[in-house]
Scaffold this motif. Structure first.
Motif, PDB file in Angstrom:
ATOM      1  N   UNK A 352     -52.357 -94.500  -9.164  1.00  0.00           N
ATOM      2  CA  UNK A 352     -51.106 -95.261  -9.106  1.00  0.00           C
ATOM      3  C   UNK A 352     -51.438 -96.710  -8.766  1.00  0.00           C
ATOM      4  N   UNK A 353     -51.094 -97.629  -9.654  1.00  0.00           N
ATOM      5  CA  UNK A 353     -51.330 -99.059  -9.434  1.00  0.00           C
ATOM      6  C   UNK A 353     -50.031 -99.718  -8.993  1.00  0.00           C
ATOM      7  N   UNK A 354     -50.056-100.310  -7.814  1.00  0.00           N
ATOM      8  CA  UNK A 354     -48.842-100.915  -7.267  1.00  0.00           C
ATOM      9  C   UNK A 354     -49.218-102.038  -6.308  1.00  0.00           C
ATOM     10  N   UNK A 355     -48.343-102.371  -5.381  1.00  0.00           N
ATOM     11  CA  UNK A 355     -48.612-103.444  -4.418  1.00  0.00           C
ATOM     12  C   UNK A 355     -47.708-103.261  -3.205  1.00  0.00           C
ATOM     13  N   UNK A 356     -48.023-104.002  -2.152  1.00  0.00           N
ATOM     14  CA  UNK A 356     -47.163-104.051  -0.970  1.00  0.00           C
ATOM     15  C   UNK A 356     -46.919-105.512  -0.605  1.00  0.00           C
ATOM     16  N   UNK A 357     -45.762-105.769  -0.031  1.00  0.00           N
ATOM     17  CA  UNK A 357     -45.374-107.119   0.358  1.00  0.00           C
ATOM     18  C   UNK A 357     -44.350-107.033   1.481  1.00  0.00           C
ATOM     19  N   UNK A 358     -44.187-108.117   2.177  1.00  0.00           N
ATOM     20  CA  UNK A 358     -43.237-108.143   3.287  1.00  0.00           C
ATOM     21  C   UNK A 358     -41.799-108.164   2.763  1.00  0.00           C
ATOM     22  N   UNK A 359     -40.902-107.492   3.473  1.00  0.00           N
ATOM     23  CA  UNK A 359     -39.495-107.462   3.084  1.00  0.00           C
ATOM     24  C   UNK A 359     -38.604-107.204   4.277  1.00  0.00           C
ATOM     25  N   UNK A 360     -37.306-107.353   4.075  1.00  0.00           N
ATOM     26  CA  UNK A 360     -36.314-107.161   5.135  1.00  0.00           C
ATOM     27  C   UNK A 360     -35.313-106.102   4.672  1.00  0.00           C
ATOM     28  N   UNK A 361     -35.132-105.066   5.486  1.00  0.00           N
ATOM     29  CA  UNK A 361     -34.140-104.024   5.212  1.00  0.00           C
ATOM     30  C   UNK A 361     -32.993-104.201   6.194  1.00  0.00           C
ATOM     31  N   UNK A 460     -40.044-103.033 -10.638  1.00  0.00           N
ATOM     32  CA  UNK A 460     -41.331-103.335 -10.001  1.00  0.00           C
ATOM     33  C   UNK A 460     -41.933-104.619 -10.556  1.00  0.00           C
ATOM     34  N   UNK A 461     -41.854-104.798 -11.857  1.00  0.00           N
ATOM     35  CA  UNK A 461     -42.398-106.014 -12.473  1.00  0.00           C
ATOM     36  C   UNK A 461     -41.659-107.257 -11.980  1.00  0.00           C
ATOM     37  N   UNK A 462     -40.345-107.153 -11.832  1.00  0.00           N
ATOM     38  CA  UNK A 462     -39.583-108.307 -11.340  1.00  0.00           C
ATOM     39  C   UNK A 462     -39.960-108.639  -9.899  1.00  0.00           C
ATOM     40  N   UNK A 463     -40.066-107.596  -9.037  1.00  0.00           N
ATOM     41  CA  UNK A 463     -40.435-107.817  -7.641  1.00  0.00           C
ATOM     42  C   UNK A 463     -41.842-108.408  -7.554  1.00  0.00           C
ATOM     43  N   UNK A 464     -42.745-107.929  -8.409  1.00  0.00           N
ATOM     44  CA  UNK A 464     -44.119-108.438  -8.395  1.00  0.00           C
ATOM     45  C   UNK A 464     -44.159-109.916  -8.764  1.00  0.00           C
ATOM     46  N   UNK A 465     -43.391-110.321  -9.778  1.00  0.00           N
ATOM     47  CA  UNK A 465     -43.353-111.739 -10.156  1.00  0.00           C
ATOM     48  C   UNK A 465     -42.811-112.594  -9.013  1.00  0.00           C
ATOM     49  N   UNK A 466     -41.846-112.054  -8.293  1.00  0.00           N
ATOM     50  CA  UNK A 466     -41.224-112.821  -7.215  1.00  0.00           C
ATOM     51  C   UNK A 466     -42.134-112.938  -5.993  1.00  0.00           C
ATOM     52  N   UNK A 467     -42.873-111.840  -5.665  1.00  0.00           N
ATOM     53  CA  UNK A 467     -43.596-111.794  -4.400  1.00  0.00           C
ATOM     54  C   UNK A 467     -45.098-112.024  -4.528  1.00  0.00           C
ATOM     55  N   UNK A 468     -45.629-112.125  -5.721  1.00  0.00           N
ATOM     56  CA  UNK A 468     -47.080-112.234  -5.892  1.00  0.00           C
ATOM     57  C   UNK A 468     -47.673-113.479  -5.256  1.00  0.00           C
ATOM     58  N   UNK A 471     -47.989-114.791   1.106  1.00  0.00           N
ATOM     59  CA  UNK A 471     -49.240-114.586   1.843  1.00  0.00           C
ATOM     60  C   UNK A 471     -49.548-113.112   2.092  1.00  0.00           C
ATOM     61  N   UNK A 472     -48.519-112.300   2.262  1.00  0.00           N
ATOM     62  CA  UNK A 472     -48.750-110.898   2.616  1.00  0.00           C
ATOM     63  C   UNK A 472     -48.778-109.971   1.398  1.00  0.00           C
ATOM     64  N   UNK A 473     -48.770-110.526   0.220  1.00  0.00           N
ATOM     65  CA  UNK A 473     -48.826-109.709  -0.997  1.00  0.00           C
ATOM     66  C   UNK A 473     -50.218-109.081  -1.126  1.00  0.00           C
ATOM     67  N   UNK A 474     -50.258-107.780  -1.436  1.00  0.00           N
ATOM     68  CA  UNK A 474     -51.536-107.063  -1.570  1.00  0.00           C
ATOM     69  C   UNK A 474     -51.417-106.010  -2.665  1.00  0.00           C
TER      70      UNK A 474
END
Length: 643
Positions: A352-361, A460-468, A471-474
């Protein structure tokens, strides 16, 4: 004739009264010896996972078992002393001193206890291996237990025997010194059957018993919050106090009004069942409350333990959806695959290829109104290809997965927090995504950090473009493995251990399953046999109470026989009484346990419906054996009433 000879003769004459007490005491001593033996059994300890604190568990169970034995011995001894009060009074009447009587009763108590100790240790030694086999069966362990006698366990059992003898002996000394000669001759007298008309205050107290019990039930359904400790104490205090009032006042008050509606014409069967129950309810309130509370405690303990054991496999799978998982470690993943293939283990592998980034819930129940942290974004389509049965959220929407969600918050109503919104902040802009719900299972193994949020690949693609660019994108690559053959899974788990990178999370389904199985198996083993001790104690106490009442009612049975009522007619009334005597504490205890089990769900998070039905059914079946013994004793009294 010496005091020793007199004590032996008295024991032989009273064997018909002592046999069940003697059996229950042997059973308790035997069970304690088994627990003590298991505590020192190195063979079983070596078979268990190091994370299972075997010795501590059995030490705690042994302490609780001592409390059970103590309650049973004191309660039973009190009943027998009451029954023998006339005998004790006769000894004083012929000139024997209280000191002589105390020595005589103490010697008899020591001989009886010593016999129970020897028989209990011997029977415990004979069946201890059987208990080990049962424990190994519960834990799915292979092998045969060795046969040996545990001297330390025998010494611990002897220490418990000395403690019980000391307590009951002290009870005898106090009773003999406090009772007058007249009090001894009247101790076993049948209670006065004159019943005063209940006052308004009695009605208020009767209603208070129902209110306090109901309040305990209502509070138990909402006790899981930041005031858990205080709520638990309130639930226990209100329920136990309410139960006591129910037996002492409420039930008696209801029976009085039933008799009033009949204008005092109860008939034979009601006179033999309801009337004695009504007049003795006040005197029996303490013992019936004790039996009810112990029954509720036993049922709750056994049901909770069985529900945890019953749900181990599903709970582990909810926590570890994949048998094995590795994060950002292609080299170890390739090496692990090579080892599986070399051992001939069939497996399914997917990346599974994905990523993690900071967010607010957003969370309306927090002071700040939100929770900020790392979010692991997971594409539903890739999860489906890896073997997960997950829905694909609509574009722009998300679903959270968390097997531990109920343990994260002070409240248990997640509908107050969901649906909500996820806010992503990048390049001084904020974008919100609807977070529709939370599902109480993990979508990937817990060794992968971040809140597990599932979205469609388009989202997922939209979130990746926004958060890539943050600093905390991985970027994250998760290698997942499933081994369909359960027999091969154990071997695969042993091969996987060298690739573990986190001492806290194993990221290994089988290791976690074995650990939980051993913990829950040990818990159900202890709970079941403590339950048997509780059951033997409560059933015996109730049986002894009914034996005493049967002796008190002997003259009434003789009078009825002289008036022409046969044994069958009298026993119908006795049967009604015994059904009420045994059913009332059992029914109220079961209701107590139902609410307690419901409250415990948010602690165990385990399915408890089937375990509750099985536990309550088994408990009731064994419990009614004592009712059967009681009816047999009553039948003998009624049959011999004319002799």
């Amino acid at each position: 004739m010496t005091v020793f000879d007199l004590a032996l003769r008295s024991m032989r004459q009273n064997v018909k009264h002592y046999y069940l007490y003697f059996f229950a005491l042997i059973f308790s001593m035997s069970l304690f010896f088994v627990f003590a033996s298991l505590k020192y059994d190195q063979q079983v300890q070596n078979m268990l996972d190091s994370s299972v604190n075997f010795t501590t568990a059995f030490q705690s169970a042994a302490v609780l078992l001592v409390v059970i034995i103590g309650i049973f011995a004191v309660s039973s001894n009190s009943i027998f002393l009451r029954r023998r009060s006339r005998e004790i009074g006769l000894y004083q009447l012929i000139g024997l001193s209280k000191g002589w009587i105390i020595r005589y009763l103490l010697l008899e108590n020591i001989l009886l206890g010593l016999g129970a100790l020897i028989a209990g240790v011997l029977s415990g030694a004979l069946v201890s291996r059987l208990f080990v086999l049962i424990l190994m069966k519960l834990l799915n362990l292979d092998g045969l237990p060795s046969i040996h006698f545990s001297v330390p366990a025998a010494l611990e059992t002897a220490a418990v025997f000395i403690l019980i003898i000391f307590i009951t002996s002290l009870q005898m000394i106090v009773m003999i010194n406090r009772r007058t000669l007249l009090g001894l001759f009247q101790a076993d007298k049948q209670p006065d059957l004159v019943s005063k008309r209940p006052s308004i205050l009695t009605a208020i107290i009767a209603l208070l018993g129902i209110i306090m019990t109901g309040y305990g039930y209502e509070l138990s359904g909402r006790m899981i919050n930041e005031q858990l400790g205080v709520n638990a104490l309130l639930v226990m205090a209100s329920t136990i106090t309410g139960t006591y009032i129910l037996f002492r006042v409420t039930i008696r008050w209801c029976l009085y009004w039933f008799r009033k509606r009949k204008n005092g014409h109860l008939g034979l069967y009601n006179s033999l069942s309801l009337a004695p129950l009504m007049h003795r309810m006040k005197a029996n309130a303490n013992s019936l409350t004790l039996i009810t509370v112990l029954s509720a405690l036993t049922l709750t303990l056994v049901t909770m333990a069985y529900s945890v054991y019953y749900s181990v496999e599903q709970a582990t799978r909810d926590e570890y959806p994949y048998d094995f998982a590795m994060e950002n470690n292609r080299q170890d993943a390739a090496a692990f695959r090579a080892e599986l293939e070399s051992k001939g283990i069939h497996y399914n592998h997917y990346t599974i290829d994905t990523f993690r980034a900071n967010g607010v819930v957003l969370d309306p129940l927090t002071t700040s109104g939100y929770r900020e942290g790392i979010i692991l974004w997971l594409p539903a389509e890739q999860l489906q290809q890896s073997g997960r049965d997950v829905p694909v959220p609509d574009y722009g929407e998300a679903i959270e997965y968390n097997a531990s969600a109920l343990s994260l918050y002070d409240d248990i109503d997640l509908s107050k927090r969901y649906p909500t919104m996820i806010e992503l902040r990048a390049n001084k802009q904020t974008k919100s995504y609807p977070l529709n719900e939370i599902i109480l299972e993990n979508i990937v193994n817990p060794g992968t950090s971040g809140r597990q949020i599932v979205v469609s690949e388009a989202t997922l693609e939209e979130v990746e473009r926004r958060m890539s660019g943050t600093d905390d994108f991985e970027r994250v690559q998760i290698d997942t493995f499933q081994v369909p053959d359960q027999k091969e899974l154990e071997l695969a788990s042993s091969l996987y251990q060298k690739y573990k990178t986190d001492d806290f999370y194993s990221a290994d389904y089988y290791s976690r399953y074995r650990s939980l199985l051993e913990q829950s198996g040990l818990l159900i083993f202890i709970a079941a046999f403590l339950g048997l001790a509780f059951l033997a104690s409560t059933g015996s106490i109730l049986y002894f109470k009914q034996m005493s009442e049967a002796e008190q009612e002997k003259q009434s049975f003789r009078t009825l026989r002289q008036l022409g009522f046969d044994e069958k007619m009298i026993m119908k009334g006795v049967l009604r009484k015994q059904m009420l005597v045994f059913l009332l504490p059992l029914f109220i205890g079961i209701v107590h346990s139902i609410y307690a089990v419901k409250a415990s769900y948010y602690i165990t998070l385990a399915d408890d419906t089937i375990p509750a039905v099985i536990a309550m059914g088994a408990y009731a079946a064994i419990y009614f054996m004592f009712a059967f013994f009681t009816l047999g004793y009553y039948k003998k009294i009624v049959k011999n009433a004319m002799l």
